[in-house]
Motif scaffolding. Structure first.
Motif, PDB file in Angstrom:
ATOM      1  N   ASP A 196       0.827  -1.209   0.000  1.00  0.00           N
ATOM      2  CA  ASP A 196       0.000   0.000   0.000  1.00  0.00           C
ATOM      3  C   ASP A 196       0.863   1.262   0.000  1.00  0.00           C
ATOM      4  OD1 ASP A 196      -2.254  -1.610   0.033  1.00  0.00           O
ATOM      5  OD2 ASP A 196      -2.649  -1.307   2.177  1.00  0.00           O
ATOM      6  N   ASN A 253       2.526   1.677  -3.463  1.00  0.00           N
ATOM      7  CA  ASN A 253       1.526   2.115  -4.440  1.00  0.00           C
ATOM      8  C   ASN A 253       1.122   3.571  -4.226  1.00  0.00           C
ATOM      9  OD1 ASN A 253       1.356  -0.264  -5.940  1.00  0.00           O
ATOM     10  ND2 ASN A 253      -0.106  -1.155  -4.527  1.00  0.00           N
ATOM     11  N   GLU A 254       0.967   3.970  -2.975  1.00  0.00           N
ATOM     12  CA  GLU A 254       0.580   5.352  -2.662  1.00  0.00           C
ATOM     13  C   GLU A 254       1.613   6.343  -3.202  1.00  0.00           C
ATOM     14  OE1 GLU A 254       0.336   8.207   1.267  1.00  0.00           O
ATOM     15  OE2 GLU A 254      -0.041   6.069   1.511  1.00  0.00           O
ATOM     16  N   TYR A 255       2.889   6.091  -2.912  1.00  0.00           N
ATOM     17  CA  TYR A 255       3.935   6.992  -3.390  1.00  0.00           C
ATOM     18  C   TYR A 255       4.115   6.877  -4.897  1.00  0.00           C
ATOM     19  CZ  TYR A 255       5.091   8.477   1.280  1.00  0.00           C
ATOM     20  OH  TYR A 255       5.023   9.041   2.530  1.00  0.00           O
ATOM     21  N   GLY A 256       3.909   5.693  -5.462  1.00  0.00           N
ATOM     22  CA  GLY A 256       4.002   5.516  -6.906  1.00  0.00           C
ATOM     23  C   GLY A 256       2.977   6.358  -7.646  1.00  0.00           C
ATOM     24  N   ARG A 257       1.769   6.451  -7.112  1.00  0.00           N
ATOM     25  CA  ARG A 257       0.726   7.289  -7.718  1.00  0.00           C
ATOM     26  C   ARG A 257       1.112   8.766  -7.700  1.00  0.00           C
ATOM     27  NH1 ARG A 257      -2.552   3.331  -5.365  1.00  0.00           N
ATOM     28  NH2 ARG A 257      -2.676   4.410  -3.389  1.00  0.00           N
ATOM     29  N   GLN A 258       1.943   9.158  -6.762  1.00  0.00           N
ATOM     30  CA  GLN A 258       2.401  10.543  -6.661  1.00  0.00           C
ATOM     31  C   GLN A 258       3.644  10.803  -7.511  1.00  0.00           C
ATOM     32  OE1 GLN A 258       2.931  11.608  -2.509  1.00  0.00           O
ATOM     33  NE2 GLN A 258       1.104  10.464  -1.931  1.00  0.00           N
TER      34      GLN A 258
END
Length: 52
Positions: free
Chosen positions: A22, A25-30
């Motif tokens: 999680d 993925n969270e930082y990847g979206r940013q």
């Protein structure tokens, strides 16, 4: 030019893999890319282009 972010990772008793996924993925979206996972110090180093 690059910018970097260091995130401390605390290992718990449950759901470690899911929490790590999680977080990645969270930082990847940013726009962040994980460039180092330091298991000894429980931290993740992220990198991204500053002028994105």
């Amino acid at each position: 030019m690059k910018e970097y972010k260091v995130v401390s990772w605390t290992v718990g008793l449950t759901n470690n893999n899911q929490r790590l996924e999680d977080t990645l993925n969270e930082y990847g979206r940013q726009g962040w890319k994980a460039i180092d996972l330091d298991h000894d110090r429980n931290r993740i180093v992220f990198e991204r282009d500053r002028n994105r």
